[in-house]
Design a protein around this motif. Structure first.
Motif, PDB file in Angstrom:
ATOM      1  N   ALA A  14     -14.463  -9.863 -16.549  1.00 32.59           N
ATOM      2  CA  ALA A  14     -13.475 -10.585 -15.706  1.00 32.59           C
ATOM      3  C   ALA A  14     -12.134 -10.844 -16.725  1.00 32.59           C
ATOM      4  O   ALA A  14     -12.333 -11.363 -17.718  1.00 32.59           O
ATOM      5  N   LEU A  43     -19.502 -12.745 -18.762  1.00 30.57           N
ATOM      6  CA  LEU A  43     -18.500 -12.963 -17.288  1.00 30.57           C
ATOM      7  C   LEU A  43     -17.033 -12.531 -17.709  1.00 30.57           C
ATOM      8  O   LEU A  43     -16.356 -12.193 -16.844  1.00 30.57           O
ATOM      9  N   PHE A  44     -16.751 -13.391 -18.628  1.00 33.94           N
ATOM     10  CA  PHE A  44     -15.163 -13.238 -19.165  1.00 33.94           C
ATOM     11  C   PHE A  44     -15.314 -12.088 -20.066  1.00 33.94           C
ATOM     12  O   PHE A  44     -16.045 -11.913 -20.978  1.00 33.94           O
ATOM     13  N   GLU A  63      -8.231 -15.118 -16.229  1.00 34.10           N
ATOM     14  CA  GLU A  63      -9.800 -14.594 -16.563  1.00 34.10           C
ATOM     15  C   GLU A  63     -10.701 -15.805 -15.653  1.00 34.10           C
ATOM     16  O   GLU A  63     -11.550 -15.378 -14.935  1.00 34.10           O
ATOM     17  N   TYR A  64     -10.435 -17.073 -15.841  1.00 35.53           N
ATOM     18  CA  TYR A  64     -11.187 -17.841 -14.893  1.00 35.53           C
ATOM     19  C   TYR A  64     -11.033 -17.946 -13.385  1.00 35.53           C
ATOM     20  O   TYR A  64     -12.033 -17.936 -12.815  1.00 35.53           O
ATOM     21  N   ALA A  67     -13.128 -14.443 -12.494  1.00 33.98           N
ATOM     22  CA  ALA A  67     -14.187 -14.728 -12.568  1.00 33.98           C
ATOM     23  C   ALA A  67     -14.927 -15.710 -11.606  1.00 33.98           C
ATOM     24  O   ALA A  67     -16.154 -15.485 -10.980  1.00 33.98           O
ATOM     25  N   TYR A  70     -15.382 -13.940  -8.413  1.00 38.79           N
ATOM     26  CA  TYR A  70     -16.442 -12.728  -8.463  1.00 38.79           C
ATOM     27  C   TYR A  70     -17.848 -13.568  -8.130  1.00 38.79           C
ATOM     28  O   TYR A  70     -18.555 -13.022  -7.340  1.00 38.79           O
ATOM     29  N   ASP A  92     -18.546 -14.582 -23.417  1.00 37.82           N
ATOM     30  CA  ASP A  92     -18.325 -15.817 -23.047  1.00 37.82           C
ATOM     31  C   ASP A  92     -18.104 -16.757 -24.021  1.00 37.82           C
ATOM     32  O   ASP A  92     -17.339 -17.741 -24.168  1.00 37.82           O
TER      33      ASP A  92
END
Length: 258
Positions: A14, A43-44, A63-64, A67, A70, A92
């Motif tokens: 993400a 994830l990131f 990004e946060y 994510a 998601y 990450d």
């Protein structure tokens, strides 16, 4: 509980992920009675914390936000009692890496995803496993061992699988599952030689985020084997089992390339 049903994915990256792969993932999860859902890291994308200046067109907050949305969508299509596990990947871990080129040490705790008040509520719903190449970096479910991955060689799924199985006590007939390379691999039995099989299996779930897409930082690399995959399986979790045979079953579903 003496049996678990699980799904495992990896490498969302993400916010640069492929939305078609995300939709495909949600459609595959819809209606499944899973006890465990495991994200195997990255994830990131962490390009907003890159050592290379001015390479990201988005912020770490972007990004946060991407994510957390998601993860929230995944949780919404699965039973409320599902256990959600997030094993950190190298991307990450880069956000909190001891590297002043990324984020100064006095700011790392302030920008940690669990400290970001707008999105931490979602992240804290997931059990987070650190990115370390030992037992602490694994999540174990019966004979199944999940981790992100560290090496990228063509034989790294098998070799690292054996390493991490050994780190977790070498359970007989274990299945080690990872991501990292973005190359999906069906559960495959390890070999000592061409004719001698070992009581160990390995699998790779590919990249659910990038699928077969080629990001800018991989323009000079071969990504022809990349694809999005989901490993669905079940395993016994009875600690009193003698583990003299396989007590799990798993299948990798791979998204067809467009």
């Amino acid at each position: 509980m003496d049996k678990a049903t699980f799904a495992a994915i990896s490498c969302v990256h993400a916010p640069v992920f492929n939305t078609k792969s995300q939709e495909w993932l949600l459609s595959q999860l819809e209606g499944r009675k899973l006890t465990h859902f495991i994200l195997l890291g990255d994830l990131f994308d962490a390009s907003a914390a890159s050592v290379h200046p001015d390479t990201a067109s988005h912020s770490l907050k972007d990004e946060y936000e991407s994510a957390s949305d998601y993860l929230s969508q995944i949780r919404k299509v699965l039973p409320k009692k599902t256990k959600f596990v997030w094993i950190l990947g190298n991307h990450d871990d880069n956000i909190q890496a001891n590297d002043e080129r990324r984020i100064p040490s006095d700011l790392r705790s302030l920008v940690h995803w669990n400290s970001c008040k707008d999105f931490s509520k979602e992240f804290l719903k997931w059990q987070q496993v650190p990115y370390v190449k030992n037992k602490k970096g694994c999540y174990k479910l019966g004979q199944c061992i999940f981790f992100h991955g560290f090496d990228c060689g063509m034989n790294s799924d098998e070799l690292e699988g054996l390493q991490m199985s050994y780190a977790c006590g070498s359970p007989a007939w274990s299945l080690t599952v990872r991501g990292h390379t973005h190359r999906p691999v069906q559960p495959t039995q390890s070999k000592r030689t061409a004719k001698i099989l070992l009581p160990h299996y390995y699998a790779n779930v590919g990249s659910i985020g990038l699928g077969h897409e080629q990001p800018d930082y991989m323009k000079r690399k071969d990504v022809s084997l990349w694809n999005a995959g989901i490993l669905f399986g079940e395993c016994k979790t009875n600690k009193n089992s003698r583990l003299t045979s396989r007590e799990w079953d798993a299948e990798l579903i791979v998204q067809h390339k467009a």
